[in-house]
Scaffold this active site. Structure first.
Site, short mmCIF file in Angstrom:
data_model
loop_
_atom_site.label_atom_id
_atom_site.label_comp_id
_atom_site.label_asym_id
_atom_site.label_seq_id
_atom_site.Cartn_x
_atom_site.Cartn_y
_atom_site.Cartn_z
N ASP A 28 0.87 -1.17 0.00
CA ASP A 28 0.00 0.00 0.00
C ASP A 28 0.91 1.23 0.00
O ASP A 28 2.13 1.14 0.21
CB ASP A 28 -0.98 0.00 1.18
CG ASP A 28 -2.17 0.94 0.92
OD1 ASP A 28 -2.09 1.77 -0.01
OD2 ASP A 28 -3.17 0.87 1.65
C1 BGC Z 1 -5.06 3.40 0.16
C2 BGC Z 1 -5.21 2.43 -0.97
C3 BGC Z 1 -5.06 3.14 -2.29
C4 BGC Z 1 -3.75 3.87 -2.32
C5 BGC Z 1 -3.50 4.60 -3.63
C6 BGC Z 1 -3.83 4.27 0.02
O1 BGC Z 1 -3.83 5.29 0.95
O2 BGC Z 1 -5.04 2.69 1.38
O3 BGC Z 1 -6.45 1.80 -0.91
O4 BGC Z 1 -5.18 2.26 -3.35
O5 BGC Z 1 -3.73 4.81 -1.27
O6 BGC Z 1 -4.35 5.66 -3.81
#
Ligand code: BGC
Length: 749
Positions: free
Chosen positions: A268
């Protein structure tokens, strides 16, 4: 000279040490390409910088990135592609974005789609989202979210499929299939256990026993892997003391070795360096080593792989063959998407696709499949044809942003059909539509209540749009109170005092605690966040052009203090009794929910006849079959969601009081009865032991059939033989969901 001609000229040798036995061998093209790459170029493929974060044009020009994220518009994508085309190998980039329920055209939020109890709704929405994304140059979405969410305080409950593992998994699977059909790669997230963050606080730790992890949390992810998801994203949480981004158990042992996942794992955003903040690594460089060894192929925006991985390779801590294997996985996704053979990108062409009438029509049709009629006393809905005046109340009725929900990618707010506009467009000729705000989105003052009441007094029907502004859900949006925001309840009370029939349209991305408000209106239609076509879809259902057919994919508590509350709780030796203090109950509210999982009404009443267990005794390889007659007792067509729940009566671990095992939608003409059969493979009736073994134990099972998790008992059946699978053999077991077939039908009351 093409890239591949150059590769051939270079006469590079295929890599011998690629990859682990469970995975597909890389293609000839991928092997050649890897043979041409410097270590920096390889590590670049394992890097996914974000616009506004670690993104740096110079690195793209050098060929030191495999993917980028958060470039929203076709023009942005075109610019990055141009820079990338100048890099030495010109390897196409993955362009990732959170396309969660639409790119430009927003479909209903994922939790809403789960309420359709029809995975094809999610498949079609994902398909169109994929079509729009690909036209805009986005070839990778960070969806589906298969995080089982059993605590509605957690704002990201809106992104998933609710509290039930099977329902959640079926929707995650459908989205993977839809995105693929739409032409983009998908990402399963957030592996694993993100939805179990303590207290519903986003990013908090999760602590889940192995058996529960395997029974409840892992199956939805597993089903998306079975559907061929391309990427798996780690989560921000630590699970049982290990940050998931550093968990070899999750990312390698379960994901790859047990389930045979052959795509690639991305962290993530910034989760690799955050391993340090969990107190699990000393430095970013250690965190990079841990994440890579655990099985994270690509670092999303953490800049930790870019900074540290080459040094780890040179020092012999990471074999270059392991880097090659990760690079091969990334390149394989690009190859599968056809990126190596893609025609030049034309950003202007996107305009012909985005928000096209066909896509808008799909958004409207699919959104109205998701609405749940919670309550409809005195038949307040649908609004009858002769209605002279409808008063519409509430700031949300006039709003173009909030009905879209959170995570709206490249939505254009002006596209939104407001609920007021939808009602005005549909109201029959001669019906007057009045509007009063009542109060603003947060409803902090009652200054507008009198004007709202005056509008209501002039009307035959009042439609008040209440609920949460969209920022109350999504990432970083945990709430400690699930009640209606601000003074919305007081506004409703004021409207109810007019004595006019009031229908509430509720916008929310989570279950709300409505005990103190529910009695103030005879009719409640839960519309979630319906997306771009909000107003049209809501009007279709309010005026009865379309029946409300949704069912709750989550339990609605009475008060916030009841959460977590789910339908599949484990037994207690002392079930709650009002008159007995020493039972499992609350002193200050009832033990049960306000609305159970699976709940939802249509405009016509439906009655269930006596169910029959067609398979009273069976073996593990066979299928449980339960037949039940279902009758439409009303005067209009309707659609019922027939649900089968099962309880394992005695087992070597206590088993839930009931679990959803099969369901299906049945269309019924007025007066029609259909005999439906719900079928569940007996192999689905098992559970996991702490060592990960899956077992169906012989013995008695109870069945419950009806229109919600409160369905009455249907009888018992016995499974005679045992079914057992150790973790090492779990890959052999594909998940086959229970389903419904119609045996026959007859007309007449
Ligand atoms: C989130 C993800 C997301 C990523 C990219 C993160 O903060 O937890 O779900 O895909 O950001 O935007």
């Amino acid at each position: 000279m093409t890239l591949f001609a150059r590769a051939a000229l270079a006469g590079l040798i295929a890599l011998a040490s690629l990859p682990a036995a469970a995975e597909n061998l890389p293609s000839e093209r991928v092997r050649r390409l890897i043979g041409m790459m410097s270590l920096e170029e390889k590590i670049g493929q394992l890097d996914m910088p974000s616009r506004g974060g670690a993104y740096d044009e110079a690195r793209i020009a050098a060929g030191w990135a495999g993917a980028v994220l958060n470039f929203f518009t076709p023009a942005d994508v075109a610019r990055v592609r141009e820079v990338n085309a100048r890099s030495p190998l010109g390897i196409p980039l993955l362009f990732g974005l959170d396309v969660i329920h639409g790119y430009r055209t927003q479909f209903a939020v994922p939790l809403a789609e789960a309420a359709s109890f029809d995975p094809s709704v999610a498949e079609r929405a994902a398909y169109w989202a994929g079509v729009e994304s690909r036209a805009a140059g986005i070839n990778l979405t960070f969806s589906p979210v298969a995080d089982l969410a059993r605590d509605p305080r957690w704002g990201r409950i809106v992104e998933g499929g609710g509290e039930d593992p099977m329902l959640n998994g079926l929707f995650a699977r459908a989205r993977v299939e839809g995105f693929r059909r739409g032409g983009i790669a998908s990402t399963l997230k957030h592996f694993a256990g993100y939805g179990a963050a303590e207290g519903g606080r986003d990013y908090g730790p999760a602590d889940i026993s192995t058996a529960t992890l395997r029974d409840r949390y892992l199956p939805p992810y597993r089903m998306a892997v079975e559907a061929g998801v391309d990427l798996v994203m780690t989560s921000y949480v630590s699970l049982n003391g290990v940050p998931t981004t550093a968990s070899r158990m999750l990312l390698t042992e379960i994901l790859r070795e047990e389930w045979g996942f052959d795509g690639y794992v991305v962290s993530d955003m910034n989760a690799v360096p955050e391993i340090v903040l969990h107190g699990f690594a000393e430095t970013d460089s250690d965190a990079a080593l841990m994440a890579f060894r655990a099985g994270v192929d690509q670092d999303m925006d953490g800049n930790a792989y870019a900074k540290a991985l080459a040094a780890h390779v040179r020092a012999g801590r990471v074999p270059e063959a392991a880097i090659d294997r990760s690079v091969a996985r990334v390149l394989a996704v690009k190859e599968k998407l056809g990126l190596f053979d893609e025609p030049p990108f034309d950003p202007a062409a996107a305009a012909r696709v985005l928000g096209s009438p066909e896509i808008r029509r799909a958004a409207r049709e699919l959104a109205r499949e998701t609405f749940v009629l919670l309550k409809n006393d005195r038949g307040v809905l649908p609004i009858p044809p002769g209605t002279r005046t409808v008063a519409v109340v509430g700031a949300l009725a006039l709003d173009k942003v909030n009905p879209l929900g959170s995570n709206t990618a490249a939505a254009v707010h002006d596209d939104t059909v407001t609920i007021l506009d939808g009602i005005k467009a549909r109201a029959p000729r001669g019906t007057r539509v009045l509007y009063a705000e009542g109060c603003d989105l947060h409803c902090s003052t009652d200054a507008g209540f009198a004007a709202a009441a005056r509008a209501a007094e002039q009307a035959d029907r009042v439609v008040v749009v209440l609920g949460e502004p969209r920022d109350y859900t999504g990432e970083g949006a945990s709430r400690a109170s699930l009640e209606l925001p601000g003074r919305q309840r007081d506004l409703l009370k004021r409207l109810s005092e007019t004595g006019k029939p009031v229908a509430v349209v509720l916008l929310t991305g989570r279950p709300m605690a409505l005990e103190s408000a529910i009695g103030l209106a005879p009719s409640w239609l839960l519309a979630w966040y319906p997306g771009t076509e909000a107003g049209n879809a809501v009007a279709d259902v309010l005026f009865g052009d379309h029946d409300p057919v949704g069912r709750l994919p989550v339990t609605f508590p009475r008060t916030t203090g009841q959460v977590p509350i789910t339908y599949d709780s484990l037994p207690t030796a002392r079930p709650g009794k009002v008159e007995d203090r020493f039972t499992s109950r609350y002193l200050d509210t009832a033990i049960g929910p306000l609305f159970p999982f699976g709940w939802g009404l249509g405009y016509a009443p439906v009655a269930y006849g006596t169910p029959v267990i067609l398979t009273p005794i069976l073996d593990a390889g066979q299928t449980v079959e339960v037949m039940v007659p279902v009758t439409n007792k009303g005067e209009r067509r309707t659609r019922e969601v027939v649900q089968l729940y099962v309880r394992d009566v005695v087992a070597s671990r206590t088993r839930p009081l009931r679990e959803l095992k099969a369901f299906g939608r049945v269309d019924l003409e007025p007066g029609e009865t259909k005999d439906v059969v719900l079928k569940v493979p007996a192999e689905n009736l098992g559970f996991h032991l702490e060592d990960g073994t899956y077992v169906v134990e012989p013995g008695r099972f109870q069945a419950f059939v009806g229109g919600s998790a409160a369905a009455p008992p249907a009888g018992e059946f016995t499974v005679r033989s045992e079914f057992r699978r150790t973790p090492a053999r779990l890959a052999a077991q594909r998940f086959e969901a229970g389903h419904l077939t119609v045996l026959g039908s007859k007309r007449g009351q």
